[in-house]
Design a protein around this motif. Structure first.
Motif, PDB file in Angstrom:
ATOM      1  N   THR A  83       0.943  -1.133  -0.183  1.00  0.00           N
ATOM      2  CA  THR A  83       0.043  -0.215  -0.023  1.00  0.00           C
ATOM      3  C   THR A  83       0.789   1.115   0.135  1.00  0.00           C
ATOM      4  O   THR A  83       2.025   1.233   0.390  1.00  0.00           O
ATOM      5  CB  THR A  83      -0.917   0.140   1.267  1.00  0.00           C
ATOM      6  N   ASP A  99      -4.898   1.651  -7.855  1.00  0.00           N
ATOM      7  CA  ASP A  99      -5.963   1.971  -7.365  1.00  0.00           C
ATOM      8  C   ASP A  99      -5.859   2.417  -6.098  1.00  0.00           C
ATOM      9  O   ASP A  99      -4.827   2.587  -5.405  1.00  0.00           O
ATOM     10  CB  ASP A  99      -6.722   0.420  -7.069  1.00  0.00           C
ATOM     11  N   THR A 101      -8.158   3.495  -2.212  1.00  0.00           N
ATOM     12  CA  THR A 101      -9.334   3.262  -1.207  1.00  0.00           C
ATOM     13  C   THR A 101     -10.028   4.377  -1.382  1.00  0.00           C
ATOM     14  O   THR A 101      -9.689   5.370  -1.989  1.00  0.00           O
ATOM     15  CB  THR A 101      -8.951   2.997   0.007  1.00  0.00           C
ATOM     16  N   LEU A 201      -3.266   1.374  -3.976  1.00  0.00           N
ATOM     17  CA  LEU A 201      -2.607  -0.234  -3.930  1.00  0.00           C
ATOM     18  C   LEU A 201      -2.611  -0.624  -5.313  1.00  0.00           C
ATOM     19  O   LEU A 201      -3.038   0.161  -6.244  1.00  0.00           O
ATOM     20  CB  LEU A 201      -4.155  -0.887  -3.408  1.00  0.00           C
ATOM     21  N   GLU A 203      -3.921  -2.557  -8.716  1.00  0.00           N
ATOM     22  CA  GLU A 203      -4.939  -2.681  -9.136  1.00  0.00           C
ATOM     23  C   GLU A 203      -5.756  -4.021  -9.053  1.00  0.00           C
ATOM     24  O   GLU A 203      -6.677  -4.347  -8.867  1.00  0.00           O
ATOM     25  CB  GLU A 203      -5.162  -2.071 -10.531  1.00  0.00           C
ATOM     26  N   THR A 206      -7.810  -6.414  -5.113  1.00  0.00           N
ATOM     27  CA  THR A 206      -9.330  -5.987  -4.671  1.00  0.00           C
ATOM     28  C   THR A 206      -9.777  -6.193  -3.249  1.00  0.00           C
ATOM     29  O   THR A 206     -10.445  -5.824  -2.681  1.00  0.00           O
ATOM     30  CB  THR A 206     -10.166  -6.449  -5.939  1.00  0.00           C
ATOM     31  N   LYS A 209      -8.323  -3.862  -0.749  1.00  0.00           N
ATOM     32  CA  LYS A 209      -8.743  -2.889  -0.813  1.00  0.00           C
ATOM     33  C   LYS A 209     -10.262  -2.825  -0.206  1.00  0.00           C
ATOM     34  O   LYS A 209     -10.560  -1.924   0.519  1.00  0.00           O
ATOM     35  CB  LYS A 209      -9.078  -2.302  -2.344  1.00  0.00           C
ATOM     36  N   ASN A 213     -11.225  -0.502   2.780  1.00  0.00           N
ATOM     37  CA  ASN A 213     -12.506   0.336   2.904  1.00  0.00           C
ATOM     38  C   ASN A 213     -13.454   0.093   3.839  1.00  0.00           C
ATOM     39  O   ASN A 213     -14.178   1.057   4.569  1.00  0.00           O
ATOM     40  CB  ASN A 213     -13.091   0.266   1.516  1.00  0.00           C
TER      41      ASN A 213
END
Length: 240
Positions: A83, A99, A101, A201, A203, A206, A209, A213
């Motif tokens: 991250t 990507d 959050t 992060l 992509e 997921t 993430k 989140n």
């Protein structure tokens, strides 16, 4: 630092995830109060406290990695950590490469600081940190952009007369202006930029993430994120 209290919702969240997973958290360690090296030589700051709490709520173990800003995205993509939590604003350009959050800092102001409130911020020389949204803004503003690898160098450029002003997050500049004894002042109007600050992060990550989140959601819901923002950025900081 004030100890954060886990809510019932956060405990339920933690219980749903594997406790053995270690996540390598990349940060700059040079952007107070977001992240910095303290007097003991350790990483410290709002994002270090926040990241540790998010990992706790997600049932993960944080392992912190310090990385220079100008290579922080390439080293995430190449797998040197999992991250980015380093005061990184969410932008469309960055979102094409990595990507994010949801944001954990709402969209906030950027500002100019100078040795005079009358500094020429539109036609003069303005310093900004390389690869930031502030540098991109200055480049399109008509001012002459001078870029530096670290935020400290941008402020030093103003103090030594190399630049007329520095343009950066107001949260970063405010304590420097306050503590300068009048040497530094804000110039011009605040400028809203970006979509807030979030965790970067790869992509492909997921699941990670989704875990972060959910942890951010829980901190927003129980008020601990707002409390942490006020603790580090003051009572006038933008909150949720």
């Amino acid at each position: 630092m004030k100890k954060l209290i886990l809510s019932t919702a956060a405990l339920a969240l933690t219980a749903g995830f594997a406790l053995a997973d270690t996540v390598r958290m990349g940060t700059e360690g040079a952007y107070p109060p977001y992240n910095f090296i303290n007097d003991a030589g350790n990483l410290d700051g709002f994002e270090i406290v926040l990241g540790n709490e998010l990992c706790k709520r997600a049932g993960l173990t944080c392992e912190w990695v310090k990385n220079d800003w100008d290579s922080i995205i390439p080293n995430l993509v190449s797998g040197n950590y999992d991250t980015i939590i380093a005061g990184m604003s969410i932008t469309d350009e960055r979102d094409e490469v990595i990507d994010f959050t949801q944001n954990y800092i709402p969209p906030a102001a950027s500002a100019y600081a100078a040795t005079s409130a009358d500094a020429d911020i539109m036609g003069g020389v303005v310093a900004a940190q390389t690869a930031t949204i502030q540098a991109g803004y200055v480049a399109e503003s008509g001012a002459a952009l001078i870029e530096f690898a670290t935020p400290e160098e941008t402020v030093a450029a103003v103090r030594n007369g190399e630049a007329d002003a520095v343009f950066a997050d107001k949260d970063y500049l405010a304590p420097l202006v306050d503590e300068s004894g009048g040497e530094l002042v804000f110039a011009g109007d605040d400028v809203p930029l970006g979509g807030g600050v979030g965790m970067g992060l790869r992509e492909s990550d997921t699941e990670l993430k989704a875990k972060f989140n959910a942890a951010i959601d829980s901190m927003k819901a129980d008020g601990t994120l707002n409390a942490l923002i006020v603790e580090w950025f003051g009572p006038d900081a933008a909150t949720y």
